[in-house]
Structure formats: structure tokens, C-alpha cells
Scaffold this motif. Sequence first.
Motif, PDB file in Angstrom:
ATOM      1  N   GLY A  34       4.917 -10.014  16.485  1.00  0.00           N
ATOM      2  CA  GLY A  34       5.755 -10.580  15.128  1.00  0.00           C
ATOM      3  C   GLY A  34       5.756  -9.474  14.104  1.00  0.00           C
ATOM      4  O   GLY A  34       6.287  -8.398  14.285  1.00  0.00           O
ATOM      5  N   TYR A  35       5.495 -10.011  13.027  1.00  0.00           N
ATOM      6  CA  TYR A  35       5.711  -9.064  11.734  1.00  0.00           C
ATOM      7  C   TYR A  35       3.970  -8.502  11.429  1.00  0.00           C
ATOM      8  O   TYR A  35       4.015  -8.208  10.080  1.00  0.00           O
ATOM      9  N   THR A  36       3.310  -8.837  12.175  1.00  0.00           N
ATOM     10  CA  THR A  36       1.848  -8.270  11.764  1.00  0.00           C
ATOM     11  C   THR A  36       1.767  -6.826  11.566  1.00  0.00           C
ATOM     12  O   THR A  36       1.106  -6.373  10.338  1.00  0.00           O
ATOM     13  N   LYS A  37       2.488  -5.966  12.258  1.00  0.00           N
ATOM     14  CA  LYS A  37       2.461  -4.606  11.934  1.00  0.00           C
ATOM     15  C   LYS A  37       3.090  -4.205  10.298  1.00  0.00           C
ATOM     16  O   LYS A  37       2.435  -3.401   9.655  1.00  0.00           O
ATOM     17  N   LEU A  38       3.846  -4.812  10.029  1.00  0.00           N
ATOM     18  CA  LEU A  38       4.550  -4.797   8.954  1.00  0.00           C
ATOM     19  C   LEU A  38       3.716  -5.181   7.726  1.00  0.00           C
ATOM     20  O   LEU A  38       3.476  -4.222   6.783  1.00  0.00           O
ATOM     21  N   CYS A  39       3.068  -6.105   8.117  1.00  0.00           N
ATOM     22  CA  CYS A  39       2.121  -6.508   6.879  1.00  0.00           C
ATOM     23  C   CYS A  39       0.894  -5.756   6.935  1.00  0.00           C
ATOM     24  O   CYS A  39       0.359  -5.409   5.623  1.00  0.00           O
ATOM     25  N   VAL A  40       0.473  -5.080   7.929  1.00  0.00           N
ATOM     26  CA  VAL A  40      -0.684  -3.996   7.905  1.00  0.00           C
ATOM     27  C   VAL A  40      -0.409  -2.850   7.082  1.00  0.00           C
ATOM     28  O   VAL A  40      -0.748  -2.291   6.145  1.00  0.00           O
ATOM     29  N   ASP A  41       1.004  -2.258   7.226  1.00  0.00           N
ATOM     30  CA  ASP A  41       1.576  -1.215   6.597  1.00  0.00           C
ATOM     31  C   ASP A  41       1.606  -1.427   5.474  1.00  0.00           C
ATOM     32  O   ASP A  41       1.387  -0.702   4.280  1.00  0.00           O
ATOM     33  N   SER A  42       2.267  -2.670   4.714  1.00  0.00           N
ATOM     34  CA  SER A  42       2.334  -3.230   3.631  1.00  0.00           C
ATOM     35  C   SER A  42       1.069  -3.152   2.791  1.00  0.00           C
ATOM     36  O   SER A  42       0.904  -2.998   1.457  1.00  0.00           O
ATOM     37  N   PHE A  43      -0.005  -3.725   3.595  1.00  0.00           N
ATOM     38  CA  PHE A  43      -1.254  -4.123   2.944  1.00  0.00           C
ATOM     39  C   PHE A  43      -1.796  -2.510   2.344  1.00  0.00           C
ATOM     40  O   PHE A  43      -2.255  -2.380   1.308  1.00  0.00           O
ATOM     41  N   ILE A  44      -1.552  -1.578   3.242  1.00  0.00           N
ATOM     42  CA  ILE A  44      -2.014  -0.144   2.923  1.00  0.00           C
ATOM     43  C   ILE A  44      -1.114   0.317   1.639  1.00  0.00           C
ATOM     44  O   ILE A  44      -1.702   0.965   0.765  1.00  0.00           O
ATOM     45  N   LYS A  45       0.079   0.113   1.760  1.00  0.00           N
ATOM     46  CA  LYS A  45       0.917   0.650   0.731  1.00  0.00           C
ATOM     47  C   LYS A  45       0.629  -0.033  -0.540  1.00  0.00           C
ATOM     48  O   LYS A  45       0.524   0.614  -1.653  1.00  0.00           O
ATOM     49  N   LEU A  46       0.566  -1.224  -0.675  1.00  0.00           N
ATOM     50  CA  LEU A  46       0.210  -1.963  -1.931  1.00  0.00           C
ATOM     51  C   LEU A  46      -1.149  -1.929  -2.272  1.00  0.00           C
ATOM     52  O   LEU A  46      -1.552  -2.446  -3.627  1.00  0.00           O
ATOM     53  N   THR A  47      -1.980  -1.583  -1.396  1.00  0.00           N
ATOM     54  CA  THR A  47      -3.583  -1.360  -2.216  1.00  0.00           C
ATOM     55  C   THR A  47      -3.461   0.247  -2.426  1.00  0.00           C
ATOM     56  O   THR A  47      -4.444   0.710  -2.825  1.00  0.00           O
ATOM     57  N   LEU A  48      -2.230   0.871  -2.505  1.00  0.00           N
ATOM     58  CA  LEU A  48      -1.982   2.298  -3.082  1.00  0.00           C
ATOM     59  C   LEU A  48      -2.509   3.390  -2.187  1.00  0.00           C
ATOM     60  O   LEU A  48      -2.733   4.428  -2.829  1.00  0.00           O
ATOM     61  N   GLY A  49      -2.901   3.082  -0.909  1.00  0.00           N
ATOM     62  CA  GLY A  49      -3.379   4.220  -0.201  1.00  0.00           C
ATOM     63  C   GLY A  49      -2.105   4.920   0.569  1.00  0.00           C
ATOM     64  O   GLY A  49      -1.089   4.635   0.542  1.00  0.00           O
ATOM     65  N   ASP A  50      -2.595   6.178   1.248  1.00  0.00           N
ATOM     66  CA  ASP A  50      -1.992   7.023   1.952  1.00  0.00           C
ATOM     67  C   ASP A  50      -1.748   6.359   3.485  1.00  0.00           C
ATOM     68  O   ASP A  50      -2.490   6.756   4.079  1.00  0.00           O
TER      69      ASP A  50
END
Length: 286
Positions: free
Chosen positions: A130-146
Motif C-alpha cells: 500500500g502506502y507504507t513506503k511513502l509513509c516511511v519516506d515521509s517520516f524521514i523527510k519530516l523528521t528533517l533527516g537526509d
Amino acid sequence: MAKTLLGIVGSPRKFGNSELFVKELFGQIPSGWELKLIRLTELNIRPCLACYQCLFGEMKCPQKDDFQLALDALVEADAYVVAVPTYLLGPNACLKRFLDRGLSFYSQLDRLWGKPAVGVAIAGIEGMEGYTKLCVDSFIKLTLGDLRGSAVVYGALPGEIFLGNGGKETAKRLARALVEGKEAADPSVPACPLCGGDTFRFMGDGTLRCMLCSSSGRYGWDENRLQIETFPMEHSFFLTYEDVVRHAEWLRGMKEKFLERRKELKAVTQGYTQTGTWVRPEEADK
């Protein structure tokens, strides 16, 4: 002094695939690192109150729970890896519960920005992530990570991801990206030129929106390949350090806008105060 890798496990299952993947990835990292683990499902992280107190003054959430414990661990780490299972075509809700308190990240911008990170979405059935990978990517982006790399790995039973499913190879690849730098993009996969995201919302007028950074753009076909072109928006998340600062200031400015228009806004909301019946739990003493 050893560097710290923080493993953020978004699964309640002990020794499940999310935990095992993090530990396998750590085993693929050269010496000089230590692994710290945090299981989000074990923590008492309450829903955001939408009070905005974390944007002003001491910039700390007033709630007394385990959110600050998790945030401190993230701030103190040198790098992090996020692993989460798929529940009903999306990630375990603990990931979003932590992220909803994310306005507190602004207080640690300088210590969070650009921190190396990778992530993995785990699904029990191939093609059912489903959209799990998108949420993982978003988690990293929104926690301000690279965001240096992410992947989907399949396996339902504990340990199954390492039984011929490419799990160890994926862990090795992401470990290398975490330490050495962002992995090269696969040219055969259409991606947002601004953030590298590979999930889009296609509009009816030939435009699209990147679901990772919110940038809008156009798409078309060239030599039988889908071509993506995107442009930064006012509130794109988060392409530059300056984007983060600008968005934080915009949020703070909403307080003054509310005070200026509160009579007008109250007049709108009052018309709905008696509509509907709330379903709530009975009081404890009944």
C-alpha cells in the motif's frame, strides 16, 4: 568515540521482521558504531493537542508522556533507520502518532537537519505494501533527516524476510547508503526531480503532485517513458533548510491571524455548535 545508529522499530512484535531488519543492517555497517533501539509501540505518545505551545517560548510540548524520550534519542543519534510493518495497506499507526507531534522538531532543527537516514517498509504479501513506503519516506523527510534510501521487503512470518526474499541484500545496500551517501536512483523508475519521491497524485489536467514533498508539476511521455517535471511550492516539505525555517515562521504567524479574525471565525463556528450527537465513553464512576 563510537557513533550511534538509532533503530526506530514501528512494530509491536518482538524479534519480528522490523526489528530483525534493523539489526541485520547494523551488522552490515563498519566498526565504530553502536546500535540503540526504540520501539515506538511501547511508548506512551499521546495525540497532538493542536495547542501550538511547542512553537513558542521554550518550544516544548506541555504533555507529560514519552514523546520527548523518543525525540531526544533521535536528536542524539548520528544516523537512524526506520523499519515498520504494513497494517491494512499502511504503516503501523505508531509512526504517525509520533509524527503528529512534529512541530516540536523545529526546536531541534539544527541538530536534526540532514541527519543520515534510511527506511524499510515490510509487507506480508508481495504487492500489498500500500502506502507504507511513502509513509516511511515521509517520516524521514519530516523528521528533517537526509533520506539516503528506502525499500520494501516482503515477509509475514518472523525471519521470513531473510529466507530468499532479498532481505539481507537490501539491508546491505541501505547500510552502505547510510554510511557512504545517498544511493543512485534507478533511472527506470519515474521520480520527483526535487526530492526523489516515487509516489504521485495525477490530476485531470495533465498535472501531478509529488506526495512526498508536495511539489506540483507536469508529466508526459518521451520515447515510451514517463517523464516527471516538478516545481517548488510555497510549503514544499522540505527541500531546503530555509524551507523549514520559513514554514515554522508561517505557523507562528497564524496565531496573530487568528487573533485578528477570531470574531469573524467564531461567528462561523457558532452556527454548528448544536449539530449532531457525540458518541463518547461513559464516565468511569457510572
